[in-house]
Design a protein around this motif. Structure first.
Motif, PDB file in Angstrom:
ATOM      1  N   TYR A  45       0.843  -1.201   0.000  1.00  0.00           N
ATOM      2  CA  TYR A  45       0.000   0.000   0.000  1.00  0.00           C
ATOM      3  C   TYR A  45       0.877   1.251   0.000  1.00  0.00           C
ATOM      4  O   TYR A  45       1.811   1.369   0.779  1.00  0.00           O
ATOM      5  N   SER A  51      -1.745  11.905   4.447  1.00  0.00           N
ATOM      6  CA  SER A  51      -2.820  10.966   4.729  1.00  0.00           C
ATOM      7  C   SER A  51      -2.869  10.644   6.220  1.00  0.00           C
ATOM      8  O   SER A  51      -1.994  11.023   6.999  1.00  0.00           O
ATOM      9  N   ARG A  55      -8.261   7.622   6.588  1.00  0.00           N
ATOM     10  CA  ARG A  55      -8.345   7.680   5.124  1.00  0.00           C
ATOM     11  C   ARG A  55      -7.845   6.380   4.503  1.00  0.00           C
ATOM     12  O   ARG A  55      -8.431   5.874   3.537  1.00  0.00           O
ATOM     13  N   VAL A  56      -6.791   5.821   5.052  1.00  0.00           N
ATOM     14  CA  VAL A  56      -6.246   4.561   4.541  1.00  0.00           C
ATOM     15  C   VAL A  56      -7.266   3.436   4.673  1.00  0.00           C
ATOM     16  O   VAL A  56      -7.521   2.678   3.724  1.00  0.00           O
ATOM     17  N   ASN A  58     -10.524   3.590   5.057  1.00  0.00           N
ATOM     18  CA  ASN A  58     -11.684   3.812   4.199  1.00  0.00           C
ATOM     19  C   ASN A  58     -11.363   3.524   2.741  1.00  0.00           C
ATOM     20  O   ASN A  58     -12.250   3.179   1.955  1.00  0.00           O
ATOM     21  N   ASP A  59     -10.102   3.670   2.362  1.00  0.00           N
ATOM     22  CA  ASP A  59      -9.667   3.352   1.007  1.00  0.00           C
ATOM     23  C   ASP A  59      -9.549   1.843   0.807  1.00  0.00           C
ATOM     24  O   ASP A  59      -9.887   1.317  -0.252  1.00  0.00           O
ATOM     25  N   MET A  60      -9.112   1.145   1.847  1.00  0.00           N
ATOM     26  CA  MET A  60      -8.873  -0.298   1.734  1.00  0.00           C
ATOM     27  C   MET A  60     -10.128  -1.153   1.931  1.00  0.00           C
ATOM     28  O   MET A  60     -10.260  -2.216   1.333  1.00  0.00           O
TER      29      MET A  60
END
Length: 334
Positions: A45, A51, A55-56, A58-60
């Motif tokens: 990643y 960041s 945020r990480v 919610n992205d994953m």
């Protein structure tokens, strides 16, 4: 009135207890979510600058609103868990959010790898490096690389040590060339200094590297390299031409289409060892550590010829008559 007050107090106590119990259960469920093993595709990643962990995640992951709220609550309760570092990090299936948080805060960045393959030309290696994942393409051409590295030769051919090199994302392709060149110089100097070289026809370490590159291209079996080296050393002692096909192919460059014709063997190029005496002017490929060792520590033999007999193995001969018989048997199948 007193009775009403008692009722209100009782209701307040019950509500408070319920609120505290509910809050405890909610915090506990958030804690369970934070430490729960998660199922996702293992990946490298890339954490962007600016960041945060919210945020990480919610992205994953596809998170429902309740889980999003729980995470936001968790980050408010323990803000230190939300921080991340910029870079590439390896995240594996089964990690919890707590594991991911720790990885993005404390783990070393993911190490990409690239392998320089023995027997490849510098042209191909440079193209490979500039297209490798995690490496930044370099704008340098070969002449500029030679200048940057203060190379004493007109070509980078053979001047990189074939190994696997590890690096973090954003490393420039030139940095790998620099590391591989330093590794080659160290290896070559070490082997040159440690070899006894009794009565060797090799004038210097660069000659040894040129011979090693030929051995690399001729050897299909690692165990045969010292014996192949002995053939070339014996021919050089006897002032015989090396007559090795890989040098012809290298001299042909892009014209080589998979076949060597009689006219190619007669063509006067600086690399055609059927025409020139001694070694070609530069290596013809990247030579492995084992090929360098073989060039400087050849077997003692009386062989002057060898021919491929299949499966990467060769038949070695002491004279031309024996060699011609081997050619008829293994090449012409007569």
């Amino acid at each position: 009135m007193i009775r009403l007050i008692k009722i209100l107090v009782s209701l307040f106590v019950v509500a408070s207890i319920a609120l505290v119990a509910g809050g405890y259960l909610f915090v506990q469920s958030s804690n369970d979510l934070w430490h729960k093993s998660q199922s996702f595709e293992s990946q490298v990643y890339n954490v962007q600058s600016g960041s945060n962990l919210n945020r990480v995640l919610n992205d994953m992951f596809i998170l429902d609103e309740i889980d999003r709220f729980r995470l936001r609550l968790w980050f408010k309760l323990d803000p230190s868990t939300a921080s991340v570092r910029k870079g590439h990090f390896e995240l594996n299936d089964g990690m919890s959010f707590a594991d991911i948080s720790e990885t993005l805060q404390t783990a070393a960045e993911y190490q990409y790898r690239v392998t320089i393959i023995a027997g490849e030309t510098f042209k191909n290696v440079w193209q490979q490096l500039n297209q490798s994942e995690g490496l930044l393409a370099s704008e340098f051409n070969e002449s500029q690389i030679i200048e940057q590295l203060s190379v004493e030769h007109a070509s980078m051919e053979g001047l990189l040590l074939p190994e696997t090199y590890f690096f973090t994302s954003g490393t420039n392709a030139f940095d790998i060339v620099q590391r591989a060149h330093i590794a080659l110089k160290q290896k070559l100097a070490q082997e040159w200094d440690n070899s006894e070289r009794p009565d060797t026809p090799l004038k210097n370490a660069y000659d040894a590297l040129i011979l090693a590159s030929i051995i690399e291209k001729e050897s299909g079996q690692a165990a045969e390299r010292p014996l192949i080296a002995s053939v070339f050393i014996n021919r050089m002692h006897a002032n015989m031409r090396l007559q090795t096909d890989p040098t012809v192919i290298y001299g042909m460059g892009d014209r080589y289409d998979g076949r060597i014709r009689k006219k190619d063997l007669r063509e006067a190029t600086p690399y055609n060892t059927y025409v020139i005496s001694g070694l070609p002017p530069t290596p013809i490929a990247m030579a492995s550590s084992e090929a360098i060792e073989a060039a400087l520590n050849p077997d003692e033999s009386k062989f002057y010829y060898f021919v491929a007999k299949g499966a990467g193995e060769h038949y070695f001969s002491k004279n031309l008559a024996e060699h011609n018989r081997a050619v008829r048997k293994y090449i012409l199948k007569k």
